[in-house]
Design a protein around this motif. Structure first.
Motif, PDB file in Angstrom:
ATOM      1  N   SER A  16      -0.625   7.585   5.519  1.00 24.97           N
ATOM      2  CA  SER A  16      -2.064   7.287   5.528  1.00 24.97           C
ATOM      3  C   SER A  16      -2.398   5.922   6.112  1.00 24.97           C
ATOM      4  CB  SER A  16      -2.610   7.367   4.096  1.00 24.97           C
ATOM      5  OG  SER A  16      -2.055   6.334   3.300  1.00 24.97           O
ATOM      6  N   ALA A  17      -1.383   5.125   6.456  1.00 27.90           N
ATOM      7  CA  ALA A  17      -1.670   3.778   6.968  1.00 27.90           C
ATOM      8  C   ALA A  17      -0.473   3.280   7.772  1.00 27.90           C
ATOM      9  CB  ALA A  17      -1.948   2.824   5.805  1.00 27.90           C
ATOM     10  N   GLY A  18      -0.694   2.194   8.495  1.00 35.52           N
ATOM     11  CA  GLY A  18       0.385   1.452   9.131  1.00 35.52           C
ATOM     12  C   GLY A  18       1.315   2.299   9.993  1.00 35.52           C
ATOM     13  N   THR A  37       1.125  12.212   3.619  1.00 35.03           N
ATOM     14  CA  THR A  37       1.086  12.095   2.170  1.00 35.03           C
ATOM     15  C   THR A  37       1.235  10.645   1.740  1.00 35.03           C
ATOM     16  OG1 THR A  37       1.916  13.014   0.094  1.00 35.03           O
ATOM     17  CG2 THR A  37       3.562  12.598   1.808  1.00 35.03           C
ATOM     18  N   SER A  38       0.446  10.253   0.748  1.00 34.56           N
ATOM     19  CA  SER A  38       0.598   8.940   0.105  1.00 34.56           C
ATOM     20  C   SER A  38      -0.102   9.033  -1.247  1.00 34.56           C
ATOM     21  CB  SER A  38       0.054   7.809   0.992  1.00 34.56           C
ATOM     22  OG  SER A  38      -1.345   7.717   0.925  1.00 34.56           O
ATOM     23  N   ARG A  39      -0.193   7.902  -1.961  1.00 32.38           N
ATOM     24  CA  ARG A  39      -0.683   7.975  -3.350  1.00 32.38           C
ATOM     25  C   ARG A  39      -2.189   8.119  -3.458  1.00 32.38           C
ATOM     26  NH1 ARG A  39       1.779   2.324  -4.852  1.00 32.38           N
ATOM     27  NH2 ARG A  39       0.753   2.080  -2.828  1.00 32.38           N
ATOM     28  N   LYS A  40      -2.929   7.592  -2.483  1.00 40.77           N
ATOM     29  CA  LYS A  40      -4.389   7.481  -2.651  1.00 40.77           C
ATOM     30  C   LYS A  40      -5.131   8.476  -1.757  1.00 40.77           C
ATOM     31  CE  LYS A  40      -3.899   2.627  -3.856  1.00 40.77           C
ATOM     32  NZ  LYS A  40      -2.886   1.894  -3.104  1.00 40.77           N
ATOM     33  N   ALA A  41      -5.924   9.328  -2.420  1.00 41.32           N
ATOM     34  CA  ALA A  41      -6.623  10.389  -1.690  1.00 41.32           C
ATOM     35  C   ALA A  41      -7.540   9.820  -0.616  1.00 41.32           C
ATOM     36  CB  ALA A  41      -7.415  11.250  -2.663  1.00 41.32           C
ATOM     37  N   GLU A 114      14.032   2.605  -6.588  1.00 41.78           N
ATOM     38  CA  GLU A 114      13.392   3.905  -6.831  1.00 41.78           C
ATOM     39  C   GLU A 114      12.607   4.396  -5.612  1.00 41.78           C
ATOM     40  OE1 GLU A 114      10.296   3.725  -9.787  1.00 41.78           O
ATOM     41  OE2 GLU A 114       9.686   5.776  -9.368  1.00 41.78           O
ATOM     42  N   ILE A 115      11.835   3.494  -5.013  1.00 45.00           N
ATOM     43  CA  ILE A 115      10.964   3.905  -3.906  1.00 45.00           C
ATOM     44  C   ILE A 115      11.705   3.909  -2.566  1.00 45.00           C
ATOM     45  CG2 ILE A 115       8.807   3.395  -2.683  1.00 45.00           C
ATOM     46  CD1 ILE A 115       8.504   4.274  -5.656  1.00 45.00           C
ATOM     47  N   ASN A 116      12.575   2.931  -2.355  1.00 45.97           N
ATOM     48  CA  ASN A 116      13.144   2.737  -1.010  1.00 45.97           C
ATOM     49  C   ASN A 116      14.457   3.474  -0.776  1.00 45.97           C
ATOM     50  OD1 ASN A 116      11.005   0.990  -1.071  1.00 45.97           O
ATOM     51  ND2 ASN A 116      12.115  -0.789  -0.355  1.00 45.97           N
ATOM     52  N   ALA A 143      13.773   2.209   8.103  1.00 48.32           N
ATOM     53  CA  ALA A 143      14.428   1.081   7.428  1.00 48.32           C
ATOM     54  C   ALA A 143      13.752  -0.207   7.873  1.00 48.32           C
ATOM     55  CB  ALA A 143      15.926   1.090   7.748  1.00 48.32           C
ATOM     56  N   SER A 144      14.531  -1.171   8.337  1.00 52.18           N
ATOM     57  CA  SER A 144      13.987  -2.456   8.797  1.00 52.18           C
ATOM     58  C   SER A 144      15.123  -3.226   9.456  1.00 52.18           C
ATOM     59  CB  SER A 144      13.466  -3.259   7.597  1.00 52.18           C
ATOM     60  OG  SER A 144      13.197  -4.595   7.982  1.00 52.18           O
ATOM     61  N   VAL A 145      14.776  -4.097  10.403  1.00 46.69           N
ATOM     62  CA  VAL A 145      15.818  -5.002  10.916  1.00 46.69           C
ATOM     63  C   VAL A 145      16.386  -5.844   9.775  1.00 46.69           C
ATOM     64  CG1 VAL A 145      15.206  -5.197  13.350  1.00 46.69           C
ATOM     65  CG2 VAL A 145      14.041  -6.644  11.678  1.00 46.69           C
TER      66      VAL A 145
HETATM   67  N1  LIG Z   1       5.269  -3.690   8.861  1.00 45.76           N
HETATM   68  C1  LIG Z   1       6.450  -4.203   9.169  1.00 45.76           C
HETATM   69  O1  LIG Z   1       6.577  -5.294   9.780  1.00 45.76           O
HETATM   70  C2  LIG Z   1       7.712  -3.442   8.821  1.00 45.76           C
HETATM   71  C3  LIG Z   1       8.917  -3.922   9.339  1.00 45.76           C
HETATM   72  C4  LIG Z   1      10.090  -3.238   9.044  1.00 45.76           C
HETATM   73  C5  LIG Z   1      10.049  -2.095   8.266  1.00 45.76           C
HETATM   74  N2  LIG Z   1       8.862  -1.649   7.759  1.00 45.76           N
HETATM   75  C6  LIG Z   1       8.886  -0.418   6.973  1.00 45.76           C
HETATM   76  O2  LIG Z   1       7.945   0.496   7.496  1.00 45.76           O
HETATM   77  C7  LIG Z   1       7.489   1.381   6.477  1.00 45.76           C
HETATM   78  C8  LIG Z   1       5.978   1.437   6.468  1.00 45.76           C
HETATM   79  O3  LIG Z   1       5.478   0.127   6.254  1.00 45.76           O
HETATM   80  P1  LIG Z   1       4.019  -0.302   6.746  1.00 45.76           P
HETATM   81  O4  LIG Z   1       4.152  -1.671   7.263  1.00 45.76           O
HETATM   82  O5  LIG Z   1       3.416   0.759   7.581  1.00 45.76           O
HETATM   83  O6  LIG Z   1       3.243  -0.353   5.348  1.00 45.76           O
HETATM   84  P2  LIG Z   1       1.674  -0.161   4.998  1.00 45.76           P
HETATM   85  O7  LIG Z   1       0.833  -0.451   6.175  1.00 45.76           O
HETATM   86  O8  LIG Z   1       1.475  -0.940   3.747  1.00 45.76           O
HETATM   87  O9  LIG Z   1       1.565   1.394   4.663  1.00 45.76           O
HETATM   88  C9  LIG Z   1       2.310   1.905   3.614  1.00 45.76           C
HETATM   89  C10 LIG Z   1       2.004   3.373   3.421  1.00 45.76           C
HETATM   90  O10 LIG Z   1       2.834   3.873   2.378  1.00 45.76           O
HETATM   91  C11 LIG Z   1       2.027   4.409   1.316  1.00 45.76           C
HETATM   92  N3  LIG Z   1       2.754   4.155   0.083  1.00 45.76           N
HETATM   93  C12 LIG Z   1       3.080   2.969  -0.469  1.00 45.76           C
HETATM   94  N4  LIG Z   1       3.782   3.156  -1.605  1.00 45.76           N
HETATM   95  C13 LIG Z   1       3.917   4.503  -1.755  1.00 45.76           C
HETATM   96  C14 LIG Z   1       4.536   5.316  -2.736  1.00 45.76           C
HETATM   97  N5  LIG Z   1       5.171   4.803  -3.806  1.00 45.76           N
HETATM   98  N6  LIG Z   1       4.472   6.656  -2.586  1.00 45.76           N
HETATM   99  C15 LIG Z   1       3.830   7.196  -1.515  1.00 45.76           C
HETATM  100  N7  LIG Z   1       3.229   6.479  -0.573  1.00 45.76           N
HETATM  101  C16 LIG Z   1       3.264   5.140  -0.694  1.00 45.76           C
HETATM  102  C17 LIG Z   1       0.665   3.728   1.475  1.00 45.76           C
HETATM  103  O11 LIG Z   1      -0.428   4.517   1.028  1.00 45.76           O
HETATM  104  P3  LIG Z   1      -0.915   4.574  -0.525  1.00 45.76           P
HETATM  105  O12 LIG Z   1      -1.330   3.196  -0.897  1.00 45.76           O
HETATM  106  O13 LIG Z   1      -2.044   5.566  -0.487  1.00 45.76           O
HETATM  107  O14 LIG Z   1       0.237   5.100  -1.312  1.00 45.76           O
HETATM  108  C18 LIG Z   1       0.591   3.649   3.003  1.00 45.76           C
HETATM  109  O15 LIG Z   1       0.218   4.900   3.549  1.00 45.76           O
HETATM  110  C19 LIG Z   1       8.138   0.876   5.188  1.00 45.76           C
HETATM  111  O16 LIG Z   1       9.321   1.603   4.948  1.00 45.76           O
HETATM  112  C20 LIG Z   1       8.494  -0.567   5.505  1.00 45.76           C
HETATM  113  O17 LIG Z   1       9.569  -1.027   4.718  1.00 45.76           O
HETATM  114  C21 LIG Z   1       7.690  -2.302   8.011  1.00 45.76           C
END
Ligand SMILES: NC(=O)c1ccc[n+]([C@@H]2O[C@H](COP(=O)([O-])OP(=O)(O)OC[C@H]3O[C@@H](n4cnc5c(N)ncnc54)[C@H](OP(=O)(O)O)[C@@H]3O)[C@@H](O)[C@H]2O)c1
Length: 255
Positions: A16-18, A37-41, A114-116, A143-145
């Motif tokens: 739903s984001a990012g 799918t994510s937590r918030k409708a 639990e989540i990751n 994952a992530s660098v």
């Molecule tokens: N951004 C970066 O620079 C970066 C770099 C390396 C890796 N990553 C990885 O990329 C992935 C996505 O990150 P992002 O930057 O896109 O984050 P984001 O913009 O905060 O988006 C996170 C998404 O995950 C959902 N979410 C969070 N906790 C959840 C849960 N417990 N169950 C289901 N959905 C959940 C959120 O929606 P809800 O709030 O509705 O649940 C949202 O849709 C992650 O694995 C992160 O570790 C990010």
């Protein structure tokens, strides 16, 4: 129009984001069906509305990646809605603890695991039993660098991203020949999750030091995920670093 994913269905956690939304966009542009799918409708509904004009079909369900019974429901509903579950993207993650690993408390350690880690493994087990074992497909872990190096502040998060990279190798070895399992290790992407790292002058300074001179956008990871989902049938167990060159940049000593 590029229809590489026509007839295929992807389930994207945290879609739903990012980055998850960027991946959903790439798949929909390629004609695939996507269940976000994510937590918030409200976030899911908004993302689906933003993406609905693209060639593929999009729908959404709420779920928490830490709740496998919700995963089972979402997967059943995805198969009912679109007819298949060909691609699972384990994207949602958390990072509740900042500081030296030596000081982490058990609560935030367990939450990050639990989540990751536990989430992606249990979601993959379910996708395997419900669809992939019989029909094949692909699993893409985000994952992530950070999973490839140490960190001053987010070492716990990095440890579990490293575990996810190893999980990708192990499941890649186990789930062939019809299912591939690969991983993307993003660098700094401009999402809310990483805002503290890139907002303001700090982001500009980081970008300036990078070979590509810019921070990543969710679509940069979307393009890599589309490659893994559509064009990489002989690649499994691997991790693609997609970081604008941050990992290989000349260090601050310039030597
Ligand atoms: N951004 C970066 O620079 C970066 C770099 C390396 C890796 N990553 C990885 O990329 C992935 C996505 O990150 P992002 O930057 O896109 O984050 P984001 O913009 O905060 O988006 C996170 C998404 O995950 C959902 N979410 C969070 N906790 C959840 C849960 N417990 N169950 C289901 N959905 C959940 C959120 O929606 P809800 O709030 O509705 O649940 C949202 O849709 C992650 O694995 C992160 O570790 C990010």
């Amino acid at each position: 129009m590029d229809n590489k994913l026509a007839g295929k269905t992807a389930l994207v956690t945290g879609g739903s984001a990012g980055i998850g939304k960027g991946i959903a966009r790439s798949f929909l542009e390629a004609g695939g069906n996507v269940m976000i799918t994510s937590r918030k409708a409200e976030k899911c509904e908004r993302a689906a509305a933003d993406l609905q004009e693209l060639p593929g079909q999009v729908d959404w369900r709420i779920s928490h990646v830490g709740q496998p019974e919700q995963a089972a429901t979402v997967m059943d509903e995805t198969i009912d809605r679109f007819g298949s579950l060909d691609i699972l993207v384990n994207n949602a993650a958390t990072n509740p603890y900042h500081g030296p690993m030596i000081d982490v408390d058990a609560g935030r350690l367990d939450k990050t695991y639990e989540i990751n880690v536990r989430g992606p493994l249990l979601w993959t087990q379910l996708a395997w039993s419900k669809w992939l074992a019989e029909h094949g497909g692909s699993v893409i872990n985000i994952a992530s660098v950070g999973g490839l190096k140490t960190s001053r502040d987010i070492g716990v998060y990095c440890m579990f991203k490293s575990t996810l990279i190893h999980m990708t190798k192990q499941l890649g070895a186990e789930l062939g020949p019809k299912t591939t399992v690969n991983c993307i290790a993003p660098g700094l992407i401009k999402t809310d999750f990483a805002r503290v790292l890139w907002d303001g002058d700090r982001g500009a300074a980081i970008a300036e030091a990078m070979p590509t001179k810019r921070l990543g956008e969710p679509e940069d990871i979307g393009k890599a995920a589309l490659f893994l989902a559509a064009d990489a049938p002989w690649m499994t167990g691997q991790t693609m670093v997609v970081d604008g060159g941050e990992f290989v940049r000349v260090d601050s000593l310039g030597v």
